[in-house]
Design a protein around this motif. Structure first.
Motif, mmCIF file in Angstrom:
data_model
loop_
_atom_site.group_PDB
_atom_site.id
_atom_site.type_symbol
_atom_site.label_atom_id
_atom_site.label_comp_id
_atom_site.label_asym_id
_atom_site.label_seq_id
_atom_site.Cartn_x
_atom_site.Cartn_y
_atom_site.Cartn_z
ATOM 1 N N THR A 306 0.553 -1.389 -0.398
ATOM 2 C CA THR A 306 -0.146 0.240 -0.049
ATOM 3 C C THR A 306 0.816 1.515 0.136
ATOM 4 N N GLU A 307 1.775 0.789 0.912
ATOM 5 C CA GLU A 307 2.408 2.910 0.973
ATOM 6 C C GLU A 307 3.916 2.721 0.006
ATOM 7 N N ALA A 308 3.814 1.270 -0.984
ATOM 8 C CA ALA A 308 4.588 1.687 -1.941
ATOM 9 C C ALA A 308 4.009 2.497 -3.664
ATOM 10 N N THR A 309 2.635 1.849 -3.195
ATOM 11 C CA THR A 309 1.455 2.438 -4.438
ATOM 12 C C THR A 309 1.158 3.855 -3.936
ATOM 13 N N ILE A 310 1.190 4.172 -3.308
ATOM 14 C CA ILE A 310 1.515 5.441 -2.947
ATOM 15 C C ILE A 310 2.485 6.695 -2.835
ATOM 16 N N SER A 311 3.480 5.920 -2.426
ATOM 17 C CA SER A 311 4.586 6.959 -3.033
ATOM 18 C C SER A 311 4.530 6.744 -4.580
ATOM 19 N N ARG A 312 4.602 5.493 -4.712
ATOM 20 C CA ARG A 312 4.997 5.949 -6.471
ATOM 21 C C ARG A 312 4.094 6.385 -7.296
ATOM 22 N N THR A 313 2.665 6.468 -7.026
ATOM 23 C CA THR A 313 2.492 7.229 -7.573
ATOM 24 C C THR A 313 2.298 9.030 -7.491
#
Length: 335
Positions: A306-313
């Motif tokens: 979850t954190e990685a997806t939000i960060s990449r976005t």
């Protein structure tokens, strides 16, 4: 002959051991990630976000669209996921027990990438007879403009934003550029991007993530959310199937991609800078926040994912964190 028979038996035994080992590995992954149990999953097919690639693995979808895509659904691979997708939503088409779902599955794509994909897909110049049905939306836009020269689609695609290079200027900041956009162009663009026009050429922006959440988790906030991210589409599907008790095998369809022939679209060759992305992220801020909401609610993603997806976005928009991005958008500053 006896030696040959023994050899064959040995090979079969080794193959069985390999299969058993693979099952044990997948089972252990299932336990470590946490098994999830749903019997009625409704697939919310968000347009221009990779849904066409995997829709035919869902029996609920194939039953809903069996007359239109009978050929595609002849060989649905057996999977735990396929058995549990009992309903389907796309645009304003609702099939199956939508309100009785115990989970809603959304296919997600970075909102700016989705917007650019829509622009190319429905742009009248993307209409190519050589691609047949793959460019039917673009051809529909083109024919609509021919019949109705005063249509908003003609104003948007041919007068205001004929190429991708104009898109970042939807935010109204024309300083230092050779782009000239009228106030009417900017107003129309913001209305289209925010899903306010259900007209030819704009339908995929009208049927945005907000459209699907209003019909599902906004009405039923107690229901679970599952997401399939475009950038990790098949891995997400495999992981989800395993967590539902399957083996993560989708047969011949696995790894395929349905691009609607986008590689040949005339408008798809523009390059967007990080600054361009940042500007468009702010233009489509409402959808950005809905995207984050769905990612945070997703029961099939662990905390790290979850954190990685939000960060990449946020990073694709040019910012180190989501808060930094939103503060920038709220202050209406251009990086």
């Amino acid at each position: 002959t006896r030696v040959a028979l023994v050899s064959i038996i040995a090979l079969i035994w080794l193959h069985c051991l390999d299969v058993a080992s693979d099952s044990v590995i997948r089972a252990s992954e299932n336990v470590s990630k946490g098994a999830i149990s749903f019997e009625n999953i409704v697939f919310c097919h968000v347009g221009k976000a990779g849904g066409n690639t995997f829709r035919t693995i869902f029996k609920g979808y194939c039953q809903a669209e069996r007359k239109r895509i009978a050929d595609e659904c002849q060989h649905i691979p057996e999977s735990s996921l396929a058995d549990r997708v009992t309903g389907y939503i796309h645009d304003d088409n609702f099939h199956g027990p939508v309100d009785e779902a115990d989970a809603y599955l959304y296919n997600l794509r970075h909102p700016v990438d989705r917007m650019i994909s829509w622009y190319n897909y429905e742009h009248p110049e993307s209409c190519m007879k050589s691609l047949g049905r793959q460019t039917k939306r673009a051809c529909a836009t083109k024919h609509h403009i021919r019949r109705h020269p005063d249509a908003k689609a003609n104003v948007f695609f041919n007068q205001c934003f004929p190429t991708q290079k104009e898109l970042p200027f939807i935010d109204g900041n024309l300083t230092g550029s050779d782009i000239h956009l009228s106030g009417n162009c900017l107003l129309l663009a913001k209305e289209v991007i925010n899903g306010e026009h259900r007209l030819k050429g704009f339908k995929h922006m009208f049927y945005n993530m907000q459209h699907y959440t209003k019909a599902t988790i906004d009405k039923h906030p107690e229901r679970s959310v599952i997401v399939i991210r475009t950038e990790s589409l098949w891995q997400d599907l495999k992981d989800l199937d395993v967590r539902l008790g399957g083996n993560g095998n989708f047969g011949a369809i696995e790894g395929t991609r349905d691009s609607h022939g986008s590689e040949q679209y005339k408008k798809s060759n523009a390059t967007f800078s990080v600054t361009d992305y940042g500007r468009l992220c702010c233009v489509i801020q409402k959808e950005m926040n809905i995207y984050r909401r769905l990612v945070e609610l997703a029961v099939n993603l662990d905390e790290a994912e979850t954190e990685a997806t939000i960060s990449r976005t946020a990073s694709k928009c040019g910012f180190e964190s989501w808060n930094e991005l939103m503060n920038h958008c709220n202050n209406k500053r251009i990086p």
